[in-house]
Scaffold this motif. Sequence first.
Motif, short mmCIF file in Angstrom:
data_model
loop_
_atom_site.label_atom_id
_atom_site.label_comp_id
_atom_site.label_asym_id
_atom_site.label_seq_id
_atom_site.Cartn_x
_atom_site.Cartn_y
_atom_site.Cartn_z
N ALA A 138 7.79 8.88 11.33
CA ALA A 138 7.39 8.01 12.45
C ALA A 138 6.21 7.11 12.13
O ALA A 138 5.63 6.51 13.05
CB ALA A 138 7.07 8.87 13.68
N GLY A 139 5.84 7.00 10.87
CA GLY A 139 4.70 6.16 10.52
C GLY A 139 3.39 6.84 10.83
O GLY A 139 3.34 8.01 11.20
N ILE A 140 2.31 6.10 10.69
CA ILE A 140 0.97 6.61 11.00
C ILE A 140 0.46 5.92 12.27
O ILE A 140 0.51 4.69 12.39
CB ILE A 140 -0.02 6.39 9.82
CG1 ILE A 140 -1.41 6.91 10.18
CG2 ILE A 140 -0.08 4.92 9.39
CD1 ILE A 140 -1.50 8.40 10.33
N THR A 141 0.00 6.72 13.22
CA THR A 141 -0.57 6.19 14.46
C THR A 141 -2.07 6.37 14.43
O THR A 141 -2.58 7.45 14.10
CB THR A 141 0.01 6.91 15.68
OG1 THR A 141 1.41 6.63 15.76
CG2 THR A 141 -0.65 6.44 16.97
N VAL A 142 -2.79 5.30 14.77
CA VAL A 142 -4.24 5.32 14.82
C VAL A 142 -4.68 5.02 16.24
O VAL A 142 -4.42 3.93 16.76
CB VAL A 142 -4.86 4.30 13.85
CG1 VAL A 142 -6.39 4.39 13.88
CG2 VAL A 142 -4.33 4.50 12.43
N VAL A 191 0.83 -1.20 0.00
CA VAL A 191 0.00 0.00 0.00
C VAL A 191 0.87 1.25 0.00
O VAL A 191 1.89 1.32 0.70
CB VAL A 191 -0.97 0.01 1.21
CG1 VAL A 191 -0.23 -0.07 2.53
CG2 VAL A 191 -1.88 1.24 1.17
N THR A 192 0.46 2.22 -0.80
CA THR A 192 1.12 3.52 -0.87
C THR A 192 0.13 4.60 -0.45
O THR A 192 -1.00 4.63 -0.95
CB THR A 192 1.61 3.81 -2.30
OG1 THR A 192 2.58 2.82 -2.67
CG2 THR A 192 2.24 5.20 -2.39
N ALA A 228 1.83 2.09 12.15
CA ALA A 228 2.30 1.37 10.98
C ALA A 228 3.31 2.22 10.21
O ALA A 228 3.09 3.42 10.02
CB ALA A 228 1.13 1.00 10.06
N ASN A 229 4.39 1.62 9.81
CA ASN A 229 5.33 2.29 8.92
C ASN A 229 4.77 2.20 7.50
O ASN A 229 4.36 1.12 7.05
CB ASN A 229 6.70 1.62 8.98
CG ASN A 229 7.37 1.81 10.33
OD1 ASN A 229 7.28 2.88 10.92
ND2 ASN A 229 8.03 0.77 10.81
N VAL A 230 4.73 3.33 6.80
CA VAL A 230 4.08 3.36 5.50
C VAL A 230 4.92 4.13 4.50
O VAL A 230 5.76 4.96 4.86
CB VAL A 230 2.67 4.01 5.59
CG1 VAL A 230 1.76 3.19 6.47
CG2 VAL A 230 2.75 5.45 6.09
N ARG A 231 4.66 3.83 3.23
CA ARG A 231 5.24 4.61 2.15
C ARG A 231 4.29 5.77 1.88
O ARG A 231 3.15 5.57 1.47
CB ARG A 231 5.37 3.74 0.90
CG ARG A 231 5.96 4.47 -0.31
CD ARG A 231 5.74 3.67 -1.59
NE ARG A 231 6.44 4.26 -2.71
CZ ARG A 231 6.16 3.98 -3.99
NH1 ARG A 231 5.18 3.13 -4.28
NH2 ARG A 231 6.83 4.55 -4.96
N ALA A 232 4.75 6.99 2.11
CA ALA A 232 3.90 8.17 1.98
C ALA A 232 4.46 9.11 0.92
O ALA A 232 5.64 9.50 0.98
CB ALA A 232 3.78 8.90 3.32
#
Length: 344
Positions: free
Chosen positions: A50-54, A34-35, A63-67
């Motif tokens: 720092a990734g996305i925190t929910v 996922v991007t 989660a570490n994500v490609r942004a």
Amino acid sequence: MAWDEARNLRIAVVGTGAQGASIGADFALAGLDVTFIEQWPEHVAAMRAAGITVNMPDRSITANVRALHLCQVAELREHFDIVFLVVKAYDTKWTSQLIEPVLASDGLVVGVQNGMTQDDIASVVGVERSVGAVFDMASNMFVPGMTNRQNDHDTSWFALGALDPANQGRVEKIAELLRHSGRVEVTEDIRSAKWMKLIVNAAQLVPSAILNLPFAEAMKVPGMTEVMRAAGYEAMRAAIADGAKIVPILGMQPTKVNDPERYVDQIFDEVQKTFMMADTLTTVLQDWRKGRRGEVLDLNGHVVRTLEKAGQTAPVNKRVVEAGRAIEAGKLPPQLSNSSLLVA
């Protein structure tokens, strides 16, 4: 072919605000490709760092994500099999145009949005590459890199449906992926399902925002529950005038009620009971507090336009639109006293 194995599909989430980031985080933690594609620069920077925190009622996930920023779409060389479009309804068309060059020839765009956006998507990428979606999930985002989701997976709900019946089998694969984020239904009549959800949105999102109150508090203001339900009744008349059928949404059982207004009441009560918390701010009020335009014309405005086209009137929704537009023009602040503009 990627579609032979759902987990190998290349996914983009375009619009990673409160809702899109929550869904995308679930995909990332499930190990999917996922991007994130986002227009808020500080949010992109925060997610890269720092990734996305929910944050959810009883737990938090990161989660570490490609942004990527929107401006980087033109640099992409890969093509996406599925694009989840999670932008404001009024941003649908230009965002579809932005993403179309990187959509696979057999890819699908899924509009996880409020309003009747499926036709705008199809006008850009084609009916054969369009999937309609409807959802209910309360969340908010005011800090880059962090979203606050008030519905965990068990009380988050989605419905999906192909605009081209030939794609219905592939919609089942999309549903398989989306179940990482909540309950998912597949329908053969997504247009009617989206109308049923628009009925709820017309009744709740803008009217409560006009008072600058959480939805639950707005309902306590004298006369406002009646205003909200009346807006919903008008929206149901618009849906029927547009050819929609009364179909179950939100996981409700098929209705045995022949009275359209009674069914509006049932949907209204289900949203209030299951999906709205005491402090839930509707998406429109969140937009206004951020200085942004809300989806007034895409919700209540759509009701007014549809009934006018059918030779009917929508006086309650028209008052909602007038007050909402005055707020967005800076002529009226959102405030409790605005109830006098809505209550007949």
